[in-house]
Design an enzyme around this catalytic site. Structure first.
Site, mmCIF file in Angstrom:
data_model
loop_
_atom_site.group_PDB
_atom_site.id
_atom_site.type_symbol
_atom_site.label_atom_id
_atom_site.label_comp_id
_atom_site.label_asym_id
_atom_site.label_seq_id
_atom_site.Cartn_x
_atom_site.Cartn_y
_atom_site.Cartn_z
ATOM 1 N N THR A 70 -7.652 -5.679 10.673
ATOM 2 C CA THR A 70 -7.735 -7.256 11.218
ATOM 3 C C THR A 70 -7.702 -7.344 12.434
ATOM 4 O OG1 THR A 70 -5.946 -7.555 9.096
ATOM 5 C CG2 THR A 70 -6.161 -9.327 10.738
ATOM 6 N N GLN A 177 -13.774 -1.010 4.353
ATOM 7 C CA GLN A 177 -13.322 -0.290 2.525
ATOM 8 C C GLN A 177 -14.261 1.001 2.751
ATOM 9 O OE1 GLN A 177 -11.289 -0.514 0.318
ATOM 10 N NE2 GLN A 177 -10.074 -2.650 0.479
ATOM 11 N N CYS A 321 -2.947 -14.732 -3.250
ATOM 12 C CA CYS A 321 -2.222 -15.541 -3.281
ATOM 13 C C CYS A 321 -1.727 -16.543 -1.609
ATOM 14 C CB CYS A 321 -0.549 -14.324 -2.567
ATOM 15 S SG CYS A 321 -0.291 -13.774 -4.344
#
Ligand code: PMP
Length: 381
Positions: A70, A177, A321
């Site tokens: 991040t 990833q 979420c």
């Protein structure tokens, strides 16, 4: 427990924990201190940097240690944009970047930076024709992930790097990833800057790196003397040593990729045979070896995750979420997937801990739990 959430994080390897404990006990001094223990810590930091550079195909000076992908992503985009010419202030992000990275895109747009999004095709692949159309002499930077964390789809990073460079822009790649799952070499990857995060390849959380090609103009975003004045703050040496240990442990990724692809394919076809309502997204597209993104009819992901929980299988929804509940995945939305289908998305991500027995257990136990609810779903439609 059967852990099928390796794209979220991976368990730290014992040698990683050992390297961290060893560093915390023995080399806890500040690497910037002039005294003996400080110099020992400085040497340990240098050794970890050399290992990381060696394993990733870059020069030690090209490694900037960060708190994870991040931060690396933010640092790359902000740092490269700030160094770009005033006539080059447009940034291109793919529409399927990690949600935190897209928040950065929106934050930049909110302060007046011109941001454009590279679209994807319905099969999850990047739309290269559209990408080419969005390039121009005002583009400072293109930011694209190497592999998508939800679908696992591999992105045409070499082609986009070429497009960006031909337009005089820089190319940043989020390889979070990819690294640990497929072979990686910074020198030949085509990117000017690459983000990575250690916990995706059995290293500790809260540590990663930005690989920044030597000579690339960059404005530090966290002023301070560390990391050659590119990222201030006392280095998290135990975590950095843990990341280096994790990279050293990475064996032949090609063999493991083959093993995981076979397990993933067996899982997908087995589920499709047992439950014909199973739909796998991006099944015939080049994907990360262990990633499976699927839905069972339109069965709500909560129902599926509850059943998996009963079987002690850890998996995740593809959705992000939010405070208001569960939003459909922005990745599936970008692919044009209907909201009702997207709300049923389940991600199963296999990794080094996954065995044939794990896959067989899921194939044996999950269909009998889902079949009755799927029938119910059909009759209520
Ligand atoms: N980019 C991608 C593609 C990711 O999958 C992740 C982690 N889910 C991140 C960035 C962020 O990594 P971290 O949380 O370690 O900063």
């Amino acid at each position: 427990m059967i852990y099928l959430d390796h794209n979220a994080t991976t368990p730290p390897a014992p040698a990683v924990v050992q390297a961290m404990v060893h560093t915390m006990r023995g080399t806890w001094a500040n690497p910037s201190s002039q005294h003996g223990p400080g110099q020992d810590a400085k040497r340990a930091l240098g050794a970890a940097r050399s290992t990381v550079a060696n394993r990733l195909g870059c020069k030690p000076v090209e490694v900037i240690f960060t708190s994870g992908a991040t931060e690396s992503n933010q640092m790359a985009v902000r740092g490269l944009l700030a160094a770009a010419a005033p006539t080059r202030q447009r940034v291109l992000f793919s529409s399927v970047e990690h949600s935190a990275h897209l928040r950065l895109a929106r934050a930049l747009a909110a302060i007046g930076v011109q941001v454009d999004y590279l679209p994807v095709l319905p099969n999850g692949k990047l739309d290269l024709v559209a990408a080419a159309g969005l390039m121009g002499p005002d583009v400072a930077l293109v930011s694209l992930m190497a592999a998508n964390n939800e679908t696992g789809v591999l992105m045409p990073t070499q082609e986009v790097a070429h497009l960006a460079h031909a337009a005089g822009a820089l190319f940043h790649m989020d390889a979070t990833q990819w690294i640990g799952k497929l072979a990686f070499d910074f020198a030949s990857c085509g990117a000017d800057a690459v983000s990575l995060s250690a916990h995706k390849f059995h290293g500790p959380k809260g540590v990663g790196a930005l690989l920044l090609r030597q000579g690339t103009a960059f404005v530090p975003q966290t002023p301070g003397s560390q990391e050659r004045a590119r990222r201030g703050g006392t280095e998290n040496l135990p975590a950095i040593a843990g990341m280096a240990a994790a990279l050293e442990l990475l064996g032949n990724v090609a063999d493991e990729a083959q093993r995981l692809s076979a397990l993933r394919d067996a899982l997908e076809t087995g589920l499709q045979q047992a439950l014909p309502q199973t739909h796998v997204w991006c099944q015939n597209v080049d994907r990360l070896p262990g990633t499976s993104y699927l839905r069972f009819g339109q069965l709500s992901v909560d129902v599926v995750l509850q059943r998996l929980e009963r079987l002690s299988v850890a998996a995740s929804s593809g959705a992000a979420c939010s405070s208001t509940g569960t939003d459909p995945s922005h990745v599936l939305a970008a692919m044009g997937v209907a909201e009702m289908d997207a709300l049923a998305a389940v991600r199963l991500s296999l990794g080094s801990t996954t065995t044939v027995t794990d896959v067989n257990t899921v194939l044996k136990q999950l269909p009998p739990l889902l079949a009755p609810v799927l029938v119910q779903e059909l009759t209520t439609i």
